[in-house]
Design an enzyme around this catalytic site. Structure first.
Site, PDB file in Angstrom:
ATOM      1  N   SER A   5       0.669  -1.558   0.118  1.00  0.00           N
ATOM      2  CA  SER A   5      -0.286  -0.115  -0.197  1.00  0.00           C
ATOM      3  C   SER A   5       1.179   1.542  -0.019  1.00  0.00           C
ATOM      4  O   SER A   5       1.963   1.267   0.648  1.00  0.00           O
ATOM      5  CB  SER A   5      -1.114   0.535   1.166  1.00  0.00           C
ATOM      6  OG  SER A   5       0.255  -0.151   2.422  1.00  0.00           O
ATOM      7  N   GLU A   7       1.243   5.041   0.749  1.00  0.00           N
ATOM      8  CA  GLU A   7       1.295   6.723   1.380  1.00  0.00           C
ATOM      9  C   GLU A   7       1.039   7.810   0.381  1.00  0.00           C
ATOM     10  O   GLU A   7       1.469   8.326   0.192  1.00  0.00           O
ATOM     11  CB  GLU A   7       1.540   6.786   3.367  1.00  0.00           C
ATOM     12  CG  GLU A   7       0.969   7.466   3.686  1.00  0.00           C
ATOM     13  CD  GLU A   7       1.216   7.353   5.581  1.00  0.00           C
ATOM     14  OE1 GLU A   7       0.671   6.174   5.770  1.00  0.00           O
ATOM     15  OE2 GLU A   7       1.459   8.349   6.350  1.00  0.00           O
ATOM     16  N   ASP A  99      -1.387  15.141  16.221  1.00  0.00           N
ATOM     17  CA  ASP A  99      -0.720  15.417  16.932  1.00  0.00           C
ATOM     18  C   ASP A  99      -1.451  16.757  16.614  1.00  0.00           C
ATOM     19  O   ASP A  99      -1.928  17.586  15.592  1.00  0.00           O
ATOM     20  CB  ASP A  99       0.472  15.592  16.394  1.00  0.00           C
ATOM     21  CG  ASP A  99       1.137  14.223  17.081  1.00  0.00           C
ATOM     22  OD1 ASP A  99       1.340  13.607  18.186  1.00  0.00           O
ATOM     23  OD2 ASP A  99       1.842  14.276  15.547  1.00  0.00           O
ATOM     24  N   PHE A 206      12.142  14.871   9.948  1.00  0.00           N
ATOM     25  CA  PHE A 206      11.019  13.352  10.168  1.00  0.00           C
ATOM     26  C   PHE A 206      11.608  12.704  11.665  1.00  0.00           C
ATOM     27  O   PHE A 206      10.742  12.185  12.356  1.00  0.00           O
ATOM     28  CB  PHE A 206      11.036  12.523   9.572  1.00  0.00           C
ATOM     29  CG  PHE A 206      10.178  13.346   8.361  1.00  0.00           C
ATOM     30  CD1 PHE A 206      10.003  14.536   8.076  1.00  0.00           C
ATOM     31  CD2 PHE A 206      10.202  12.841   6.076  1.00  0.00           C
ATOM     32  CE1 PHE A 206       9.256  15.480   7.022  1.00  0.00           C
ATOM     33  CE2 PHE A 206       9.809  13.154   5.439  1.00  0.00           C
ATOM     34  CZ  PHE A 206       8.839  14.748   6.296  1.00  0.00           C
ATOM     35  N   HIS A 256       4.039  -0.648   3.604  1.00  0.00           N
ATOM     36  CA  HIS A 256       2.891   0.132   3.729  1.00  0.00           C
ATOM     37  C   HIS A 256       3.738   1.418   3.252  1.00  0.00           C
ATOM     38  O   HIS A 256       4.758   1.772   3.853  1.00  0.00           O
ATOM     39  CB  HIS A 256       2.172   0.440   4.306  1.00  0.00           C
ATOM     40  CG  HIS A 256       1.367   1.951   4.513  1.00  0.00           C
ATOM     41  ND1 HIS A 256       0.398   1.605   3.783  1.00  0.00           N
ATOM     42  CD2 HIS A 256       2.207   3.054   4.945  1.00  0.00           C
ATOM     43  CE1 HIS A 256       0.291   3.041   4.309  1.00  0.00           C
ATOM     44  NE2 HIS A 256       0.713   3.607   4.783  1.00  0.00           N
TER      45      HIS A 256
HETATM   46  P1  FAD Z   1      -2.434   7.400  20.073  1.00  0.00           P
HETATM   47  O1  FAD Z   1      -2.791   5.081  19.584  1.00  0.00           O
HETATM   48  O2  FAD Z   1      -3.938   7.953  21.193  1.00  0.00           O
HETATM   49  O3  FAD Z   1      -1.793   7.302  21.156  1.00  0.00           O
HETATM   50  C1  FAD Z   1      -0.571   8.357  21.795  1.00  0.00           C
HETATM   51  C2  FAD Z   1      -0.282   7.865  22.934  1.00  0.00           C
HETATM   52  O4  FAD Z   1      -0.852   8.204  24.073  1.00  0.00           O
HETATM   53  C3  FAD Z   1       0.950   7.416  22.859  1.00  0.00           C
HETATM   54  O5  FAD Z   1       1.974   7.063  23.489  1.00  0.00           O
HETATM   55  C4  FAD Z   1      -0.010   6.063  23.653  1.00  0.00           C
HETATM   56  O6  FAD Z   1       0.720   5.252  24.388  1.00  0.00           O
HETATM   57  C5  FAD Z   1      -0.807   7.386  24.841  1.00  0.00           C
HETATM   58  N1  FAD Z   1      -1.796   6.323  25.352  1.00  0.00           N
HETATM   59  C6  FAD Z   1      -2.990   6.084  24.442  1.00  0.00           C
HETATM   60  N2  FAD Z   1      -3.896   6.104  25.538  1.00  0.00           N
HETATM   61  C7  FAD Z   1      -3.785   5.985  26.509  1.00  0.00           C
HETATM   62  C8  FAD Z   1      -4.175   6.054  28.149  1.00  0.00           C
HETATM   63  N3  FAD Z   1      -5.407   5.800  27.936  1.00  0.00           N
HETATM   64  N4  FAD Z   1      -3.888   6.545  28.456  1.00  0.00           N
HETATM   65  C9  FAD Z   1      -2.378   7.419  28.825  1.00  0.00           C
HETATM   66  N5  FAD Z   1      -1.753   7.291  27.779  1.00  0.00           N
HETATM   67  C10 FAD Z   1      -2.412   6.893  26.618  1.00  0.00           C
HETATM   68  N6  FAD Z   1      -0.367  11.990  11.786  1.00  0.00           N
HETATM   69  C11 FAD Z   1      -1.649  12.685  11.734  1.00  0.00           C
HETATM   70  O7  FAD Z   1      -1.530  13.858  12.079  1.00  0.00           O
HETATM   71  N7  FAD Z   1      -2.109  12.449  10.658  1.00  0.00           N
HETATM   72  C12 FAD Z   1      -1.767  11.757   9.937  1.00  0.00           C
HETATM   73  O8  FAD Z   1      -2.698  11.048   9.116  1.00  0.00           O
HETATM   74  C13 FAD Z   1      -0.949   9.986  10.854  1.00  0.00           C
HETATM   75  N8  FAD Z   1      -0.950   9.447  10.258  1.00  0.00           N
HETATM   76  C14 FAD Z   1      -0.390   8.804  10.676  1.00  0.00           C
HETATM   77  C15 FAD Z   1       0.259   7.836  10.032  1.00  0.00           C
HETATM   78  C16 FAD Z   1       0.549   6.087  10.508  1.00  0.00           C
HETATM   79  C17 FAD Z   1       0.864   4.401  10.279  1.00  0.00           C
HETATM   80  C18 FAD Z   1       1.487   6.414  11.559  1.00  0.00           C
HETATM   81  C19 FAD Z   1       2.467   5.279  12.500  1.00  0.00           C
HETATM   82  C20 FAD Z   1       1.633   7.774  11.890  1.00  0.00           C
HETATM   83  C21 FAD Z   1       0.479   8.692  12.044  1.00  0.00           C
HETATM   84  N9  FAD Z   1      -0.035   9.383  12.421  1.00  0.00           N
HETATM   85  C22 FAD Z   1      -0.143  11.155  11.581  1.00  0.00           C
HETATM   86  C23 FAD Z   1       1.030  10.172  13.830  1.00  0.00           C
HETATM   87  C24 FAD Z   1       0.621   9.870  14.538  1.00  0.00           C
HETATM   88  O9  FAD Z   1      -0.881  10.932  14.368  1.00  0.00           O
HETATM   89  C25 FAD Z   1       0.793  10.378  15.852  1.00  0.00           C
HETATM   90  O10 FAD Z   1       1.974   9.407  15.816  1.00  0.00           O
HETATM   91  C26 FAD Z   1       0.029  10.595  17.109  1.00  0.00           C
HETATM   92  O11 FAD Z   1       1.010  11.379  18.014  1.00  0.00           O
HETATM   93  C27 FAD Z   1      -0.447   9.336  18.112  1.00  0.00           C
HETATM   94  O12 FAD Z   1      -1.209   8.651  17.580  1.00  0.00           O
HETATM   95  P2  FAD Z   1      -1.910   7.471  18.056  1.00  0.00           P
HETATM   96  O13 FAD Z   1      -2.744   7.276  16.689  1.00  0.00           O
HETATM   97  O14 FAD Z   1      -0.299   6.803  17.672  1.00  0.00           O
HETATM   98  O15 FAD Z   1      -1.927   8.298  19.472  1.00  0.00           O
END
Ligand code: FAD
Length: 274
Positions: A5, A7, A99, A206, A256
């Site tokens: 895939s 991105e 973020d 990055f 990916h």
């Molecule tokens: P989460 O899974 O919510 O985790 C975020 C942090 O919070 C982690 O440190 C986790 O350990 C902690 N955490 C989770 N749940 C809890 C809880 N209940 N209590 C306390 N701590 C907790 N960013 C963008 O803005 N747009 C995009 O399109 C984008 N695409 C991405 C695609 C991929 C494949 C990846 C790997 C990253 C992408 N990102 C994108 C970056 C991502 O949004 C950031 O890394 C963000 O900081 C974390 O997102 P997450 O979904 O992993 O968050």
């Protein structure tokens, strides 16, 4: 060849749109399972992602996966967007926390990606195949690795079907992550995210931001090429193809690619793999 895939990020100018069209056309020839489009990264808005997936789906006939993040979205706004995606016939979503962009005050109604996944399931049932993010080298804001693994599992328990990892250059980090989450009872496919190398300065920037480690032996060699772009590309393709080969031999279910809307570096890796 395993499932691949690609991105993309949403273009904002006509020039960037033309670049994306060119990339989509070329990469379509490699028969990706789907292409995904980032959301909100770098300050883009809701409409840029939906406009871009629509373009890739309608104009290029590609299976699409819009990314959706918690940032700045109310439940209502996110529900409306999901309705649009469902009506358009899309079957995949990449669900993220995102973020908070600087200057933005409110993170939205959901704090973590697990809450967003739960909401998508509540709102759309099983319509979407949901991917979430995984961090073989730990998410930079996690308390520690154990907490991060537990929070990763919460996203799968909330209903995600699979995960795509942050990019990395150390295959052992991926294998260890997969082993760790399997021990926690997570059985979904975990697809490695692959960053082709074409520009070392950009890669370094990055990687500092997202917490991905560039191994010293790679950094030293890249630095020694200074601005010799061709040598950086050639070594980058070799190193990343080697990584992909190792990952696939070790059982990775697919790859990916973070294309950055360009094709050269991604194609160079895939050419070596073929
Ligand atoms: P989460 O899974 O919510 O985790 C975020 C942090 O919070 C982690 O440190 C986790 O350990 C902690 N955490 C989770 N749940 C809890 C809880 N209940 N209590 C306390 N701590 C907790 N960013 C963008 O803005 N747009 C995009 O399109 C984008 N695409 C991405 C695609 C991929 C494949 C990846 C790997 C990253 C992408 N990102 C994108 C970056 C991502 O949004 C950031 O890394 C963000 O900081 C974390 O997102 P997450 O979904 O992993 O968050």
């Amino acid at each position: 060849m395993p499932a691949i895939s690609f991105e993309f990020f949403p273009p904002k100018t006509d020039e960037q749109r033309a670049q994306l069209d060119k990339a989509a056309k070329e990469l379509k020839g490699l028969k990706p399972e789907y292409v995904s489009v980032t959301f909100g990264a770098g300050g883009s808005t809701l409409s840029y992602t939906s406009e871009t997936v629509a373009r890739l789906h309608r104009q290029h006939g590609l299976e699409v996966a819009p990314h959706l993040s918690c940032m700045g979205g109310t439940r209502k706004e996110i529900a409306d967007l999901l309705d649009i995606y469902r009506a358009a016939g899309y079957r995949r979503i990449v669900a993220l926390r995102g973020d908070l962009p600087s200057g933005m005050a409110s993170p939205g109604d959901f704090r973590y990606a697990a809450e967003l996944v739960r909401f998508i399931r509540e709102h759309c049932g099983e319509h979407f195949h949901i991917e979430v993010a995984a961090y073989p080298e730990m998410h930079p804001q996690a308390e520690d690795v154990h907490a991060d693994l537990k929070h990763f599992k919460a996203k799968i328990d909330a209903g995600a079907n699979g995960a795509i990892t942050q990019y990395f250059f150390n295959a052992d980090a991926y294998f260890r992550f997969v082993d760790d989450v399997r021990r926690l009872g997570v059985s979904v496919p975990i697809v490695p995210g692959i960053m082709p190398i074409s520009n070392y300065a950009q890669l370094k920037r990055f990687s500092d931001a997202c917490g991905a480690e560039i191994p010293r032996w790679i950094a030293k060699r890249m630095q020694a090429y200074y601005d010799d772009v061709e040598s950086i590309r050639a070594m980058g393709a070799e190193v990343v193809a080697q990584l992909c080969r190792r990952l696939l031999e070790g059982g990775a279910p697919g790859l990916h690619f973070y294309t950055l809307n360009r094709t050269k570096a991604t194609r160079a890796v895939l050419d070596q793999l073929h």
